[in-house]
Every structure is written in structure tokens, then in C-alpha cells.
Design a protein around this motif. Structure first.
Motif, PDB file in Angstrom:
ATOM      1  N   THR A  49       1.156   4.689   1.139  1.00  0.00           N
ATOM      2  CA  THR A  49       0.509   5.602   2.083  1.00  0.00           C
ATOM      3  C   THR A  49       1.326   6.900   2.168  1.00  0.00           C
ATOM      4  OG1 THR A  49       1.768   4.861   3.999  1.00  0.00           O
ATOM      5  CG2 THR A  49      -0.192   3.594   3.468  1.00  0.00           C
TER       6      THR A  49
ATOM      7  N   ALA B 235       2.234  -4.918   2.981  1.00  0.00           N
ATOM      8  CA  ALA B 235       1.293  -5.656   3.839  1.00  0.00           C
ATOM      9  C   ALA B 235       1.469  -7.164   3.672  1.00  0.00           C
ATOM     10  CB  ALA B 235      -0.139  -5.246   3.518  1.00  0.00           C
TER      11      ALA B 235
ATOM     12  N   ARG C  99       0.143 -10.780  14.936  1.00  0.00           N
ATOM     13  CA  ARG C  99      -0.243  -9.540  15.609  1.00  0.00           C
ATOM     14  C   ARG C  99      -1.004  -8.633  14.668  1.00  0.00           C
ATOM     15  NH1 ARG C  99       4.864  -8.855  18.803  1.00  0.00           N
ATOM     16  NH2 ARG C  99       4.525 -10.402  20.425  1.00  0.00           N
ATOM     17  N   SER C 100      -1.624  -7.620  15.258  1.00  0.00           N
ATOM     18  CA  SER C 100      -2.322  -6.606  14.482  1.00  0.00           C
ATOM     19  C   SER C 100      -1.330  -5.934  13.526  1.00  0.00           C
ATOM     20  CB  SER C 100      -2.909  -5.587  15.459  1.00  0.00           C
ATOM     21  OG  SER C 100      -3.580  -4.611  14.756  1.00  0.00           O
ATOM     22  N   GLY C 101      -1.725  -5.804  12.277  1.00  0.00           N
ATOM     23  CA  GLY C 101      -0.858  -5.151  11.302  1.00  0.00           C
ATOM     24  C   GLY C 101       0.092  -6.096  10.591  1.00  0.00           C
ATOM     25  N   ALA C 102       0.021  -7.392  10.913  1.00  0.00           N
ATOM     26  CA  ALA C 102       0.941  -8.372  10.303  1.00  0.00           C
ATOM     27  C   ALA C 102       0.633  -8.607   8.822  1.00  0.00           C
ATOM     28  CB  ALA C 102       0.864  -9.694  11.058  1.00  0.00           C
ATOM     29  N   GLY C 103      -0.614  -8.280   8.407  1.00  0.00           N
ATOM     30  CA  GLY C 103      -0.977  -8.468   7.002  1.00  0.00           C
ATOM     31  C   GLY C 103      -2.007  -9.555   6.777  1.00  0.00           C
ATOM     32  N   LYS C 104      -2.604 -10.061   7.850  1.00  0.00           N
ATOM     33  CA  LYS C 104      -3.540 -11.194   7.750  1.00  0.00           C
ATOM     34  C   LYS C 104      -4.774 -10.851   6.903  1.00  0.00           C
ATOM     35  CE  LYS C 104      -4.210 -11.421  12.221  1.00  0.00           C
ATOM     36  NZ  LYS C 104      -3.497 -10.194  12.632  1.00  0.00           N
ATOM     37  N   SER C 105      -5.401  -9.703   7.222  1.00  0.00           N
ATOM     38  CA  SER C 105      -6.621  -9.330   6.489  1.00  0.00           C
ATOM     39  C   SER C 105      -6.320  -9.116   5.021  1.00  0.00           C
ATOM     40  CB  SER C 105      -7.231  -8.041   7.026  1.00  0.00           C
ATOM     41  OG  SER C 105      -7.480  -8.173   8.382  1.00  0.00           O
ATOM     42  N   THR C 106      -5.202  -8.466   4.747  1.00  0.00           N
ATOM     43  CA  THR C 106      -4.846  -8.215   3.350  1.00  0.00           C
ATOM     44  C   THR C 106      -4.654  -9.544   2.614  1.00  0.00           C
ATOM     45  OG1 THR C 106      -3.764  -6.188   4.085  1.00  0.00           O
ATOM     46  CG2 THR C 106      -3.253  -6.947   1.850  1.00  0.00           C
TER      47      THR C 106
ATOM     48  N   PHE D 287       0.864  -1.183   0.000  1.00  0.00           N
ATOM     49  CA  PHE D 287       0.000   0.000   0.000  1.00  0.00           C
ATOM     50  C   PHE D 287       0.901   1.233   0.000  1.00  0.00           C
ATOM     51  CE2 PHE D 287      -2.716  -3.169   2.152  1.00  0.00           C
ATOM     52  CZ  PHE D 287      -3.796  -3.139   1.281  1.00  0.00           C
TER      53      PHE D 287
HETATM   54  N1  LIG Z   1      -6.252  -0.037   2.328  1.00  0.00           N
HETATM   55  C1  LIG Z   1      -5.089   0.206   2.942  1.00  0.00           C
HETATM   56  N2  LIG Z   1      -4.381   1.322   2.703  1.00  0.00           N
HETATM   57  C2  LIG Z   1      -3.194   1.545   3.305  1.00  0.00           C
HETATM   58  N3  LIG Z   1      -2.608   0.705   4.172  1.00  0.00           N
HETATM   59  C3  LIG Z   1      -3.261  -0.438   4.455  1.00  0.00           C
HETATM   60  C4  LIG Z   1      -4.535  -0.760   3.867  1.00  0.00           C
HETATM   61  N4  LIG Z   1      -4.948  -1.952   4.345  1.00  0.00           N
HETATM   62  C5  LIG Z   1      -3.986  -2.372   5.195  1.00  0.00           C
HETATM   63  N5  LIG Z   1      -2.972  -1.469   5.270  1.00  0.00           N
HETATM   64  C6  LIG Z   1      -1.739  -1.607   6.072  1.00  0.00           C
HETATM   65  O1  LIG Z   1      -1.155  -2.870   5.783  1.00  0.00           O
HETATM   66  C7  LIG Z   1      -0.634  -3.480   6.969  1.00  0.00           C
HETATM   67  C8  LIG Z   1      -1.312  -4.834   7.174  1.00  0.00           C
HETATM   68  O2  LIG Z   1      -2.692  -4.616   7.521  1.00  0.00           O
HETATM   69  P1  LIG Z   1      -3.737  -5.809   7.732  1.00  0.00           P
HETATM   70  O3  LIG Z   1      -5.048  -5.194   8.064  1.00  0.00           O
HETATM   71  O4  LIG Z   1      -3.662  -6.725   6.569  1.00  0.00           O
HETATM   72  O5  LIG Z   1      -3.113  -6.538   9.017  1.00  0.00           O
HETATM   73  P2  LIG Z   1      -3.809  -7.540  10.032  1.00  0.00           P
HETATM   74  O6  LIG Z   1      -2.768  -8.522  10.414  1.00  0.00           O
HETATM   75  O7  LIG Z   1      -5.056  -8.070   9.441  1.00  0.00           O
HETATM   76  O8  LIG Z   1      -4.149  -6.603  11.255  1.00  0.00           O
HETATM   77  P3  LIG Z   1      -5.519  -6.501  12.101  1.00  0.00           P
HETATM   78  O9  LIG Z   1      -5.605  -7.783  12.872  1.00  0.00           O
HETATM   79  O10 LIG Z   1      -5.299  -5.306  12.962  1.00  0.00           O
HETATM   80  O11 LIG Z   1      -6.606  -6.318  11.095  1.00  0.00           O
HETATM   81  C9  LIG Z   1      -0.885  -2.484   8.088  1.00  0.00           C
HETATM   82  O12 LIG Z   1       0.289  -1.732   8.272  1.00  0.00           O
HETATM   83  C10 LIG Z   1      -2.007  -1.620   7.558  1.00  0.00           C
HETATM   84  O13 LIG Z   1      -1.949  -0.335   8.109  1.00  0.00           O
END
Ligand SMILES: Nc1ncnc2c1ncn2[C@@H]1O[C@H](COP(=O)(O)OP(=O)(O)OP(=O)(O)O)[C@@H](O)[C@H]1O
Length: 327
Positions: A13, A20, A39-46, A11
């Protein structure tokens, strides 16, 4: 069922580029439940959103049930995406529709004719044990019941793959247990494959066959749960079965013993005490029935001066247990 090769998503930013997903390879077999923790921010959702291409990866290939999604155009992709169910942490229900109405909505979107819908809705609500709440609105349902509606809706297209985004994170432990049992049952009944993301170790223990730990966009550890628990150097095994700080016990040596599968029987410790005439103390530990196997970790204290100590450790290792100095 799922094959991911060389997946990357960055991403751009204001603060600069954020990688991600930074080179992930993943294979999930048919009928398998695969968990991604981190952990939060690890990239799982992406990563999860890249599997059904809600997020388009910058690089890499995603293949689901033999179809390479990354090679499809948007209109074909929309159809293929219908065959992938998805459930969410906050359920994402329509508040103006009843439980039945929410499930029916998914069928409407798919173009299922009205006369077929009522029967299918009943069948789907039955599948998640919610037939008696068909006419309740989301505001009248508990969190667990809302998630059951979410699952019924996700199964409307008879998908073979279900993606789960922290599906139990908003639920209390008992309700979580019931939803995990439901999902586990559905994998068997429907031959469903599940890819889930979670930060809850209980979800890994009770639902997953295999797991990967994600950190800064990459997998740092992955494999079948039963195998990972048995690896002495696995940080995930420590998170699944935490043993706490090592206590000071004069004249004793402390060992951490990992039990899995065949060697998942804690009676090995009592056998050890009998056979070697040792005073074995269990300092900490837990052994549980996991989805994939019976496993656990025990911290034991043995008398430092015992002449049979070396033989005892040899015996434990011979029984297939991993034994290491407590730390
Ligand atoms: N649409 C977006 N635009 C910019 N940055 C993004 C976007 N989506 C995710 N990120 C960034 O990518 C990284 C991974 O985010 P992601 O949501 O995939 O992590 P996660 O492990 O699922 O965390 P959580 O459990 O908090 O959801 C983070 O640094 C987040 O800020």
C-alpha cells in the motif's frame, strides 16, 4: 478437508507493506466447523479469500479435498472453486431476481440444463426452509430470509466445503440463532465442512467445533473449543465467558472455575458446599450448551478462614476442573 501450510499474503500500500496473513498453518477435518475470530484488520477476510484463491497468496500451500489449489491454473481453478460454497455478511443477492431466480442463477452459471433447474431450485429452497418465499424479491425478504437464499445458492453446486464471511453479523440475535441452527443442521445432513470468520462469540459457542484467534496476520491461539475453554490461561475462554471485574469481598478468597465436557456440571459447586461444609457463593458465571460440549466459567467466593479450604480446592481440581485465583 482443508490444509493450509505457511500461508502469507502482503499488500503493498501507499503507507508501506501490510502483512495481512503472516504465516498461517491450518487443518480443518471433514465435517468440522472451524471458526476464525479476531479484531477488524487481523487478516481474517484475506485468509478466507486465500482458501478459494480469490486472493492469491504470496507463499504457502492451500489444499482442499486433496487438491492443491495453489498449484492450479486459472481455468481449472475456476471449476474447482465451484465446489466451494461461499456466504457473505450482506448476502450479495441479485435484486432484480426472486429468491428462486437467485438460486437458479447459480445453476445457470454452472451450466445446469433448464429442465433440471426448477426441481433443484425447489429442493435447495426446501433445504433452507424457504420454499414458501420462492417468488419474493430480496427487498421483500427479511435479513434472515435473505441469508437463507444465500445459503441455498451457495449449496447449488453440492459443495462439500462452505466458506462463511461474517454470515450472521448483519442479523439480530434471534435470527442469528436460527441461521446458526440451520448451518449446524446442514453440516450433519450434508456432511458439510465449514470454515467461517466472525467477530461474534455466540457464533463460536453455538456453531464451532474448533476455533483460532487471529491477530496481526497470525494465529495466536487455536484448538477445539472444548479444550480452549478448559485452558486457564486462554484469553478466548475469557471472551467466551466474561466474568467481569473482580469484586472486593472481605474475608473471602475468589476463584475462577472452568467447567467443560465431563466436568461441565455446575452441581460440583453444591457438592463442594455439602461435602466441606463451606459457604460457597457464586459471584458471576455462566454455563451453556455449546456446539461441541457443555462448558462455562464460574467465579466463586469461599471464606478465607475455612479450615477445609485447601481440601475443597483439591477436590475441585480432582474433578477435572481448572481452578485459579480470580483476576
Ligand atoms: N486489497 C487490499 N489492498 C490493500 N490492503 C488490504 C487489502 N485487503 C486487505 N488489506 C489490509 O490487510 C489487513 C487485513 O485485512 P482483512 O480485511 O483481511 O482483515 P479482517 O480481519 O477481515 O478485518 P475486517 O473484519 O475489518 O474485515 C488490513 O490492514 C487491511 O487494510
Amino acid at each position: 478437508m482443508i490444509r493450509i501450510e505457511g500461508l502469507r499474503k502482503t499488500f503493498h500500500t501507499r503507507g508501506g507493506p501490510v502483512a495481512a496473513v503472516d504465516g498461517v498453518d491450518l487443518t480443518v477435518a471433514e465435517g468440522e466447523v472451524f471458526g476464525v475470530v479476531g479484531r477488524s484488520g487481523a487478516g481474517k477476510s484475506t485468509l478466507l479469500r486465500c482458501v478459494n484463491l480469490l486472493e492469491r497468496p504470496d507463499e504457502g500451500r492451500v489444499t482442499v479435498a486433496g487438491v492443491e489449489l495453489t498449484g492450479l491454473r486459472e481455468n481449472r481453478l475456476r471449476r474447482v472453486r465451484q465446489d466451494i460454497g461461499m456466504i457473505h455478511q450482506h448476502f450479495a443477492l441479485l435484486h432484480s431476481r426472486t429468491a428462486a431466480g437467485n438460486v437458479s442463477f447459480a445453476l445457470e452459471v454452472m451450466g445446469v440444463p433448464r429442465r433440471e433447474r426448477a426441481g433443484r431450485v425447489e429442493e435447495l429452497l426446501d433445504l433452507v426452509d424457504l420454499a414458501d418465499r420462492a417468488n419474493a424479491y430480496p427487498a421483500q425478504l427479511s435479513g434472515g430470509q435473505k441469508q437463507r437464499v444465500g445459503i441455498a445458492r451457495a449449496l447449488a453446486s453440492r459443495p462439500r466445503l462452505l466458506l462463511s464471511d461474517e454470515a450472521t453479523s448483519a442479523l439480530d440475535p434471534d435470527t442469528t440463532g436460527a441461521i446458526l441452527a440451520l448451518l449446524r443442521g446442514l453440516t450433519k445432513r450434508l456432511g458439510l465442512t465449514i470454515l467461517l470468520i466472525t467477530h461474534e462469540m455466540d457464533v463460536v459457542k453455538r456453531l464451532c467445533d474448533a476455533v483460532a484467534v487471529m491477530q496481526e496476520g497470525r494465529f495466536v491461539e487455536s484448538g477445539p473449543v472444548a479444550e480452549l475453554v478448559g485452558r486457564p490461561d486462554s484469553p478466548l475462554a475469557r471472551d467466551l465467558f466474561p466474568l467481569g471485574p473482580v469484586p472486593t469481598m472481605p474475608d473471602h478468597v475468589l476463584f475462577d472455575v472452568t467447567l467443560t465436557g465431563q466436568a461441565g456440571d455446575e452441581s460440583v459447586v453444591s457438592t463442594l458446599a455439602r461435602r466441606h461444609d463451606l459457604d460457597v457463593r457464586i459471584v458471576a458465571g455462566a454455563v451453556e450448551q455449546l456446539a461441541a460440549t457443555r462448558a462455562g466459567r464460574l467465579r466463586i467466593a469461599l471464606p478465607q478462614a475455612a479450615p477445609t479450604l485447601a481440601d475443597a480446592l483439591h477436590d475441585l481440581r480432582g474433578a477435572g476442573l481448572s481452578v485459579e485465583a480470580a483476576r
